[in-house]
Write an enzyme that holds these catalytic residues in place. Sequence first.
Site, PDB file in Angstrom:
ATOM      1  CB  CYS A 143      -0.858   0.073   1.192  1.00  0.00           C
ATOM      2  SG  CYS A 143      -2.296  -1.239   1.128  1.00  0.00           S
TER       3      CYS A 143
HETATM    4  N1  COA Z   1     -20.111  -9.188   8.100  1.00  0.00           N
HETATM    5  C1  COA Z   1     -20.743  -9.194   9.093  1.00  0.00           C
HETATM    6  N2  COA Z   1     -19.967  -9.372  10.079  1.00  0.00           N
HETATM    7  C2  COA Z   1     -18.731  -9.562   9.999  1.00  0.00           C
HETATM    8  C3  COA Z   1     -18.059  -9.415   8.873  1.00  0.00           C
HETATM    9  C4  COA Z   1     -18.896  -8.988   7.531  1.00  0.00           C
HETATM   10  N3  COA Z   1     -18.584  -9.104   6.486  1.00  0.00           N
HETATM   11  N4  COA Z   1     -16.876  -9.717   8.896  1.00  0.00           N
HETATM   12  C5  COA Z   1     -16.674  -9.686  10.187  1.00  0.00           C
HETATM   13  N5  COA Z   1     -17.807  -9.912  11.127  1.00  0.00           N
HETATM   14  C6  COA Z   1     -17.910  -9.827  12.267  1.00  0.00           C
HETATM   15  C7  COA Z   1     -16.658 -10.796  12.939  1.00  0.00           C
HETATM   16  O1  COA Z   1     -17.002 -12.191  12.556  1.00  0.00           O
HETATM   17  C8  COA Z   1     -16.863 -10.362  14.292  1.00  0.00           C
HETATM   18  O2  COA Z   1     -17.807 -10.952  15.085  1.00  0.00           O
HETATM   19  P1  COA Z   1     -17.837 -11.456  16.551  1.00  0.00           P
HETATM   20  O3  COA Z   1     -17.490 -10.010  17.417  1.00  0.00           O
HETATM   21  O4  COA Z   1     -18.921 -12.121  16.914  1.00  0.00           O
HETATM   22  O5  COA Z   1     -16.454 -12.203  16.767  1.00  0.00           O
HETATM   23  C9  COA Z   1     -17.129  -8.830  14.272  1.00  0.00           C
HETATM   24  O6  COA Z   1     -18.017  -8.593  13.130  1.00  0.00           O
HETATM   25  C10 COA Z   1     -15.947  -7.990  14.534  1.00  0.00           C
HETATM   26  O7  COA Z   1     -14.989  -8.327  13.554  1.00  0.00           O
HETATM   27  P2  COA Z   1     -13.591  -7.657  13.500  1.00  0.00           P
HETATM   28  O8  COA Z   1     -12.792  -8.371  12.448  1.00  0.00           O
HETATM   29  O9  COA Z   1     -13.050  -7.608  14.930  1.00  0.00           O
HETATM   30  O10 COA Z   1     -14.192  -6.238  12.886  1.00  0.00           O
HETATM   31  P3  COA Z   1     -13.239  -4.779  13.046  1.00  0.00           P
HETATM   32  O11 COA Z   1     -14.112  -3.931  13.449  1.00  0.00           O
HETATM   33  O12 COA Z   1     -11.838  -5.029  13.395  1.00  0.00           O
HETATM   34  O13 COA Z   1     -13.109  -4.590  11.285  1.00  0.00           O
HETATM   35  C11 COA Z   1     -11.480  -4.507   9.645  1.00  0.00           C
HETATM   36  C12 COA Z   1     -12.319  -5.388  10.440  1.00  0.00           C
HETATM   37  C13 COA Z   1     -10.845  -5.271   8.632  1.00  0.00           C
HETATM   38  C14 COA Z   1     -12.513  -3.422   8.720  1.00  0.00           C
HETATM   39  C15 COA Z   1     -10.646  -3.545  10.313  1.00  0.00           C
HETATM   40  O14 COA Z   1      -9.951  -4.478  11.455  1.00  0.00           O
HETATM   41  C16 COA Z   1      -9.657  -2.882   9.627  1.00  0.00           C
HETATM   42  O15 COA Z   1      -9.816  -1.989   8.953  1.00  0.00           O
HETATM   43  N6  COA Z   1      -8.366  -3.105  10.052  1.00  0.00           N
HETATM   44  C17 COA Z   1      -7.262  -2.569   9.452  1.00  0.00           C
HETATM   45  C18 COA Z   1      -7.223  -2.840   7.824  1.00  0.00           C
HETATM   46  C19 COA Z   1      -6.245  -2.649   7.073  1.00  0.00           C
HETATM   47  O16 COA Z   1      -5.910  -1.301   6.910  1.00  0.00           O
HETATM   48  N7  COA Z   1      -5.365  -3.283   6.325  1.00  0.00           N
HETATM   49  C20 COA Z   1      -4.392  -2.871   5.441  1.00  0.00           C
HETATM   50  C21 COA Z   1      -4.712  -3.462   4.145  1.00  0.00           C
HETATM   51  S1  COA Z   1      -3.523  -2.901   2.868  1.00  0.00           S
END
Ligand code: COA
Length: 373
Positions: free
Chosen positions: A156
């Site tokens: 990225c």
């Molecule tokens: N739809 C519905 N629920 C979902 C889901 C989806 N598509 N994906 C995950 N969930 C659920 C999970 O199972 C979890 O459920 P639980 O609480 O029962 O275990 C809950 O939602 C929270 O999941 P989590 O992964 O902890 O969400 P989050 O708030 O951390 O958001 C991201 C996920 C990936 C959006 C976030 O962590 C993020 O943006 N991280 C940084 C990513 C990044 O910058 N990456 C670099 C890429 S270059």
Amino acid sequence: MPSPVISATGLWTPPNSISNEELVESYNAWAAMWNIENAAEIQSGLLEPKQPSSVEFIEKASGIKARYVIDKGGVLDPGIMAPRIDERPNEQISIMAEMGVHAARDALKRAGREAKDVDAVICAASNMQRAYPAMAIEIQDALGIEGFAFDMNVACSSATFGIQTAADFIRSGNARSVLVVNPEICSGHLNFTDRDSHFIFGDVATAVLVEAEEFAPARHWKILGTKLKTQFSNNIRNNFGFLNRADPDGIGAPDKLFVQEGRKVFKEVVPMVAEMITAHLAELSLQPAELRRMWLHQANANMNRLISSKVLGHEASEAESPTVLDTYANTSSAGSIIAFHLHSDDIAAGQKGLICSFGAGYSAGTVVVERAG
Ligand code: COA
């Protein structure tokens, strides 16, 4: 020593967009099919059933509402769940180079520059379509540029690393005009059957023309400073590579696509980037309040809110830190450049801003700019 500036940027957006609603509908259809196909193992407790994805979760967790893609049909087909991008004969320009050429032409036009004036092309992106010949050399050839070209990949952060590399070529006198091109086909490395990440990425191409100040058009962006940082982490990873042909799991296994520990990335990268921005501004004797705008990497709206709060001391307004996540999603290295390209016309001469990237590696880059002309 010649001073490097940004003469112009360019953008190419694929014609097809996928809304969260469309994406979730296709994921949920695929998950329902998977649960039926694996009913016996689910029943016996060997496998967990796939849970449905949700539009509300995606928007709340990331700020993403839609993404542009090269192939909408394949991504949305529950029987395919991947872009179908036909291989082209060697005589035809490859899709990644073609996207890059569109963005590069846009940048050249905005700078009032012809291809013959450019000395070098850097194709800086998180995935290359092939090992060789370099994508950058194909882009160079398609544009009719003399000089040299090469590819670089810093996930990225590829664009900011490309900008510093180009700026260093200008400073050293090795080039007067360098095109940094960022074609990102992120749908190609995204696992559309992974509920945790199927919504994250989109496709796009951007270009940044970095030139020596005395050669640049009157209206440009001075580069006041650039800073790069890397720190190894397994929390964002893609094991696809040329040695995989001998892998018993085969190409297409989940670890040969994008995988991440999203929560850990969030927690570890936010402080790293906020500290890096603060330190870079201090080094340039600038106060955060002197930044008219921050064009941050576009991975997650909540992450950007937190970074801007740490840097500015308050949550940034849309004018202080614009987002393009709602329409483009995460486009890897291109994200901060899209934000800069679309949200910089109102910046007056003498006002300053910051382009900032962060991502896999980990890698992060800051480019402090000032409007001139
Ligand atoms: N739809 C519905 N629920 C979902 C889901 C989806 N598509 N994906 C995950 N969930 C659920 C999970 O199972 C979890 O459920 P639980 O609480 O029962 O275990 C809950 O939602 C929270 O999941 P989590 O992964 O902890 O969400 P989050 O708030 O951390 O958001 C991201 C996920 C990936 C959006 C976030 O962590 C993020 O943006 N991280 C940084 C990513 C990044 O910058 N990456 C670099 C890429 S270059």
